[in-house]
Motif scaffolding. Structure first.
Motif, PDB file in Angstrom:
ATOM      1  N   ASN A 151      40.586  50.369  43.491  1.00 41.11           N
ATOM      2  CA  ASN A 151      39.893  49.420  42.613  1.00 41.11           C
ATOM      3  C   ASN A 151      39.259  50.111  41.422  1.00 41.11           C
ATOM      4  OD1 ASN A 151      40.431  47.022  43.831  1.00 41.11           O
ATOM      5  ND2 ASN A 151      38.531  46.911  44.992  1.00 41.11           N
ATOM      6  N   GLY A 170      41.253  49.468  38.115  1.00 41.09           N
ATOM      7  CA  GLY A 170      40.572  48.336  37.490  1.00 41.09           C
ATOM      8  C   GLY A 170      40.576  48.369  35.967  1.00 41.09           C
ATOM      9  N   PRO A 171      40.071  49.457  35.357  1.00 39.33           N
ATOM     10  CA  PRO A 171      39.981  49.442  33.894  1.00 39.33           C
ATOM     11  C   PRO A 171      41.335  49.540  33.196  1.00 39.33           C
ATOM     12  CG  PRO A 171      38.600  51.170  34.853  1.00 39.33           C
ATOM     13  CD  PRO A 171      39.486  50.661  35.932  1.00 39.33           C
ATOM     14  N   TRP A 215      44.723  48.758  34.573  1.00 36.20           N
ATOM     15  CA  TRP A 215      45.983  48.151  35.016  1.00 36.20           C
ATOM     16  C   TRP A 215      46.585  47.206  33.995  1.00 36.20           C
ATOM     17  CZ3 TRP A 215      47.463  43.091  35.902  1.00 36.20           C
ATOM     18  CH2 TRP A 215      46.446  42.131  35.997  1.00 36.20           C
ATOM     19  N   GLY A 241      49.302  41.085  39.976  1.00 35.83           N
ATOM     20  CA  GLY A 241      48.246  41.146  38.963  1.00 35.83           C
ATOM     21  C   GLY A 241      47.087  40.249  39.326  1.00 35.83           C
ATOM     22  N   SER A 242      47.411  39.020  39.720  1.00 31.77           N
ATOM     23  CA  SER A 242      46.300  38.108  40.004  1.00 31.77           C
ATOM     24  C   SER A 242      45.589  38.489  41.300  1.00 31.77           C
ATOM     25  CB  SER A 242      46.772  36.658  40.016  1.00 31.77           C
ATOM     26  OG  SER A 242      48.078  36.546  40.488  1.00 31.77           O
ATOM     27  N   THR A 302      43.148  41.374  40.916  1.00 31.73           N
ATOM     28  CA  THR A 302      41.907  40.971  40.264  1.00 31.73           C
ATOM     29  C   THR A 302      41.061  40.101  41.185  1.00 31.73           C
ATOM     30  OG1 THR A 302      43.174  40.950  38.239  1.00 31.73           O
ATOM     31  CG2 THR A 302      40.990  39.985  38.133  1.00 31.73           C
ATOM     32  N   PHE A 303      41.713  39.185  41.907  1.00 30.24           N
ATOM     33  CA  PHE A 303      40.970  38.306  42.816  1.00 30.24           C
ATOM     34  C   PHE A 303      40.206  39.124  43.863  1.00 30.24           C
ATOM     35  CE2 PHE A 303      44.090  34.469  42.339  1.00 30.24           C
ATOM     36  CZ  PHE A 303      43.724  34.368  41.017  1.00 30.24           C
ATOM     37  N   HIS A 335      39.073  42.039  43.631  1.00 25.66           N
ATOM     38  CA  HIS A 335      37.919  42.730  43.046  1.00 25.66           C
ATOM     39  C   HIS A 335      36.749  41.781  42.800  1.00 25.66           C
ATOM     40  CE1 HIS A 335      36.006  46.008  40.934  1.00 25.66           C
ATOM     41  NE2 HIS A 335      35.641  45.145  40.016  1.00 25.66           N
ATOM     42  N   TYR A 336      37.033  40.563  42.387  1.00 26.59           N
ATOM     43  CA  TYR A 336      35.954  39.654  41.996  1.00 26.59           C
ATOM     44  C   TYR A 336      35.590  38.648  43.079  1.00 26.59           C
ATOM     45  CZ  TYR A 336      36.039  41.660  37.402  1.00 26.59           C
ATOM     46  OH  TYR A 336      35.943  42.549  36.373  1.00 26.59           O
ATOM     47  N   GLU A 337      36.243  38.742  44.218  1.00 24.08           N
ATOM     48  CA  GLU A 337      35.947  37.819  45.315  1.00 24.08           C
ATOM     49  C   GLU A 337      34.475  37.951  45.699  1.00 24.08           C
ATOM     50  OE1 GLU A 337      35.832  35.082  47.396  1.00 24.08           O
ATOM     51  OE2 GLU A 337      38.003  35.392  47.268  1.00 24.08           O
ATOM     52  N   VAL A 338      33.791  36.787  45.832  1.00 26.40           N
ATOM     53  CA  VAL A 338      32.369  36.842  46.187  1.00 26.40           C
ATOM     54  C   VAL A 338      32.140  36.723  47.692  1.00 26.40           C
ATOM     55  CG1 VAL A 338      31.285  36.185  44.027  1.00 26.40           C
ATOM     56  CG2 VAL A 338      32.247  34.413  45.482  1.00 26.40           C
ATOM     57  N   GLU A 339      33.097  36.140  48.386  1.00 29.03           N
ATOM     58  CA  GLU A 339      32.957  36.066  49.843  1.00 29.03           C
ATOM     59  C   GLU A 339      34.140  36.804  50.465  1.00 29.03           C
ATOM     60  OE1 GLU A 339      32.725  31.871  50.791  1.00 29.03           O
ATOM     61  OE2 GLU A 339      31.401  31.598  49.076  1.00 29.03           O
ATOM     62  N   ARG A 365      40.181  37.521  54.440  1.00 28.19           N
ATOM     63  CA  ARG A 365      40.565  37.319  53.052  1.00 28.19           C
ATOM     64  C   ARG A 365      40.975  38.640  52.401  1.00 28.19           C
ATOM     65  NH1 ARG A 365      36.307  33.559  50.821  1.00 28.19           N
ATOM     66  NH2 ARG A 365      37.548  31.774  51.473  1.00 28.19           N
ATOM     67  N   TYR A 405      44.550  39.514  50.697  1.00 28.76           N
ATOM     68  CA  TYR A 405      44.681  40.027  49.336  1.00 28.76           C
ATOM     69  C   TYR A 405      45.431  41.354  49.341  1.00 28.76           C
ATOM     70  CZ  TYR A 405      41.267  36.717  47.267  1.00 28.76           C
ATOM     71  OH  TYR A 405      40.612  35.612  46.808  1.00 28.76           O
TER      72      TYR A 405
END
Lengths: 428, 342
Positions: B52, B56-57, B59, B103-104, B107-108, B110-114, B119, B123
């Motif tokens: 990540n 992250g910066p 990809w 790609g999606s 990113t998901f 990395h930004y997943e809140v739960e 999950r 991913y």
């Protein structure tokens, strides 16, 4: 579903999916930059929280926009190789600039997302701004390529072979300016209302009132400002279409018979068989006036075009009307906001409720507008040069292509929506 | 003038392909090695964090090279582009599905809140499988260009749209590409962590994926000769290809020497150079052709767009480079040269 229909639905669905994320990706970074600027100037940590909150949304939506955009760059060739063989060299220029702008956006977003504490705060702010600027520029380039399909120029065809290509003339074709202005302002409008609506919802729930109020104000200012501008641009665009693509304009208005003092129909359903407008309310002379600033001007009707060169009127007219109605309504809401903000100096609760309801309208208008311009060009892929059917790939089984991307994007759309919902509930 | 313009464009194509394979390849590989069921959950968690942080910066920028390649082809070499998009429709669609998914999902995650364990697992598996899938199909597509089975004259679906990419050689090149990408990722990730245990772990990954590279590389040559594809022949007649092959192999020793000392910068450079040599060899063997249709080679020189188009494309690429390279340098300087400080 014929091969041609399947390919058209594939393209329509891919574009219709991408356009939402593209609109967000190229305008939302500005919202973020404004909040970030306010933080750097005032040191109010609420603006920092807001910047980071919006940044996370941008990151997710940009990623979906980037991958669906990559798909489109391939799909042009996968579905319409006949088109790309001719058009590739001619409209490659806006695409190559778009590629550059998109690349810069990808670099800048990496710098912004992960660059907190790694560079001077104002350099970091600049990176965020570059995300917006390059995204906005790439939107203009892509629309310029599309506008060439409406008003092709900058090439000559001698014996079926393209000669003397002038890519600059092709890029700055007669439709590029009004189309790109219309699209970019529409993106600001849609995203402005979309974001304002979400924050209005949480304001009404009394959650994080201070931050949500700040967020609402930034978004609503952009939404209201662009909504006041849009009717003027839309009017200018329609006047250009009247000259450049009379068949499209006639389809916008369900105008079958060439006439002077042409009427404008409010609502109504065009009947292509009988060549009349049904259930519409005509305003005599209004179409002539809107198109040519003269109530007695002659407006060319669909009767001037052979039947197989007319767009399907009902689809074009109805989506055009949806777009115009939403545009007018949002202009009204924008005026109301400025009235409350500047004259009454306070925004009443009922306005927040209206804002929540307006939240999806801009996106619906973008989709309707996109359908209007694309279906309005039918049956041409390059206006008056090449028909969509001539550009179709020889590969059989386009139905599979359509269903594959339908399910892929429905799945991706659902995943993205659910994730964003969780994110909004968590952060906002 | 015309030939020089084409040469300039070929330089940009080659450079973009090399950069895509090296940078984008490491990115694909990161997904693939996350998929391998090796190491305990502690190590795998750390591996995810490192991936990540490292990817992250960069990809999104890494994948822009593909868009640049597509644009150069459809503007500068429309006939080549059109033929690839028609005959290789199926593998291209496969590549696109993979690009969208990975790609999606990356990113998901990395930004997943739960981020529940279930999950996160979903991913990670999707990211890994789609990375594997995409690199495999990229290899299959590349293999199809010169196999000689691309046809405009056949009449049935199979020989038009399936035969060009269906066979042992494309499959082995697909496997070879996935191995190279995993190898690149392992080498890259060694330098992305300061923790000795994790460095060791990635060095170990690099060793193992390297074995795969050698194995699948041999498979590529075997499959080619089995199919009667003149790869081997052409290869040994081409001094440039032989030199590139020798360099690619000799640098392995240097690589392992540097890797033993864990010199991240040099190992990355050598690995990138190796992969570039392999690509140079590939270009050299087929020079100056773009693909083979109905048994006839299509040269870049007689399939390019008219001169004014090439001029505009070259201007766009040169001006674009003035923006892209400094900003990329700044990106790399910000994230990849300050790793040790943080």
């Amino acid at each position: 579903m014929t091969e041609l229909e399947a390919a058209r639905y594939s393209m329509a669905f891919s574009l219709g999916f991408h356009i939402i994320f593209a609109a967000i990706g190229m305008t939302m970074p500005f919202f973020m930059s404004i909040a970030h600027y306010k933080f750097l100037k005032t040191k109010n940590s609420q603006y920092l929280d807001l910047t980071k909150m919006w940044m996370k949304g941008v990151a997710v939506l940009f990623a979906v926009g980037a991958v669906s955009g990559t798909v489109l760059s391939f799909e042009l060739g996968l579905l319409w190789p006949g088109f790309m063989k001719y058009a590739g060299p001619i409209i490659g220029m806006p695409f190559s600039w778009e590629g550059t702008a998109f690349f810069l956006e990808a670099v800048a977003i990496g710098l912004f997302l992960y660059g907190w504490d790694r560079m001077h705060p104002w350099v970091h702010w600049g990176a965020g701004l570059v995300v917006g600027l390059s995204g906005f520029a790439s939107g203009i380039f892509v629309v310029a390529a599309n506008s060439w399909m409406n008003t092709p120029q900058g090439f000559e065809i001698v014996d079926g072979v393209i000669k003397s290509v002038d890519p600059i003339k092709a890029m700055f074709n007669p439709a590029w300016l009004h189309q790109s202005m219309h699209m970019q302002v529409a993106a600001l409008q849609a995203v402005g209302f979309g974001v304002a609506g979400i924050h209005a919802y949480f304001l009404l729930k009394r959650r994080k009132v201070e931050i949500n109020k700040k967020a609402f104000m930034i978004a609503m200012f952009i939404a209201a400002g662009s909504s006041l501008l849009q009717p003027l641009i839309g009017h200018f665009a329609a006047q250009r279409v009247a000259v450049l693509q009379p068949a499209k304009l006639a389809a916008f208005e369900g105008h079958y018979k060439t006439s002077t003092r042409a009427p404008l129909y409010i609502a109504g359903i065009p009947n292509d068989e009988k060549e009349i407008m049904e259930y519409g309310i005509p305003i005599p002379g209004a179409l002539s006036f809107l198109a040519f600033n003269d109530i007695d001007a002659e407006v060319i009707g669909l009767d001037q075009f052979p039947k197989d060169e007319r767009p399907p009127t009902a689809v074009v007219h109805i989506s055009f009307q949806i777009m115009v109605m939403i545009g007018s309504f949002l202009a009204l809401i924008g005026t109301m906001f400025f009235y409350f903000f500047f004259i009454k100096k306070t925004v009443p609760t009922v306005f927040y409720k209206i804002a929540v309801l307006c939240s999806p309208l801009g996106f619906i208008a973008i989709e309707a507008g996109w359908i209007t311009t694309e279906v309005g060009r039918q049956p041409w892929i390059i206006y008056e040069f090449m028909k969509v059917s001539e550009a179709l790939t020889p590969v059989a089984g386009m139905q599979y292509h359509f269903f594959l991307f339908l399910f892929l994007y429905l799945g991706l759309g659902l995943l993205t929506f659910k994730l964003l919902k969780r994110m909004v509930n968590h952060y906002v | 003038m015309y030939e020089i313009s084409v040469l300039i464009l070929l330089f940009f194509i080659a450079a973009s392909i090399v950069l895509y394979v090296v940078l984008g390849g490491a990115d694909y590989g990161a997904g693939i090695i996350e998929l391998l069921p090796i190491g305990n959950s502690e190590i795998r968690k750390k591996q995810r964090e490192i991936v990540n942080r490292a990817m992250g910066p960069v990809w999104e920028a890494n994948h822009m090279w593909l868009v640049i390649i597509v644009v150069i082809f459809f503007m500068g070499f429309p006939v080549v582009f059109q033929n690839i998009m028609v005959s290789l429709h199926i593998p291209m669609v496969a590549v696109l599905i993979g690009i969208v998914a990975r790609g999606s999902v990356f990113t998901f995650r990395h930004y997943e809140v739960e981020l529940t364990p279930a999950r996160e697992k979903n991913y990670t598996i999707t990211f890994g499988l789609s990375s594997l899938w995409t690199s495999f199909w990229l290899g299959v597509s590349a293999a199809s260009l010169f196999r000689g089975l691309i046809s405009n004259q056949s009449l049935d679906f199979y020989s038009l749209y399936v035969a060009p990419w269906w066979g042992l050689f494309p499959i082995s090149l697909g496997l070879f590409i996935t191995s190279i990408f995993s190898f690149l990722a392992s080498i890259f990730l060694v330098g992305e962590t300061d923790e000795v245990a994790m460095k060791k772990y990635f060095v170990n990954r690099a060793w193992k994926t390297n074995l795969f590279v050698i194995g699948t590389g041999a498979l590529v040559f075997l499959a080619a000769s089995f199919e009667g594809y003149e790869l081997v022949n052409r290869f040994f007649k081409n001094p440039m290809a032989i030199i590139a092959f020798l360099f690619a192999n000799l640098s392995f020793f240097l690589l392992w020497f540097k890797l033993k000392k864990r010199k991240a910068f040099y190992t990355r450079l050598i690995a990138a150079a190796q992969v570039s040599f392999i690509l140079v060899g590939w270009f050299a063997i087929h020079w100056p052709n773009a693909l083979k249709i109905d048994g006839i080679y299509v040269s870049f020189f007689n399939s390019a767009a008219p001169q004014p188009v090439l001029n505009q494309l070259i201007i766009a690429l040169l001006v674009g480079s003035c923006f892209i390279f400094p900003s990329l340098y700044f990106l790399i300087k910000t994230f990849k040269m300050k790793v040790k400080e943080s």
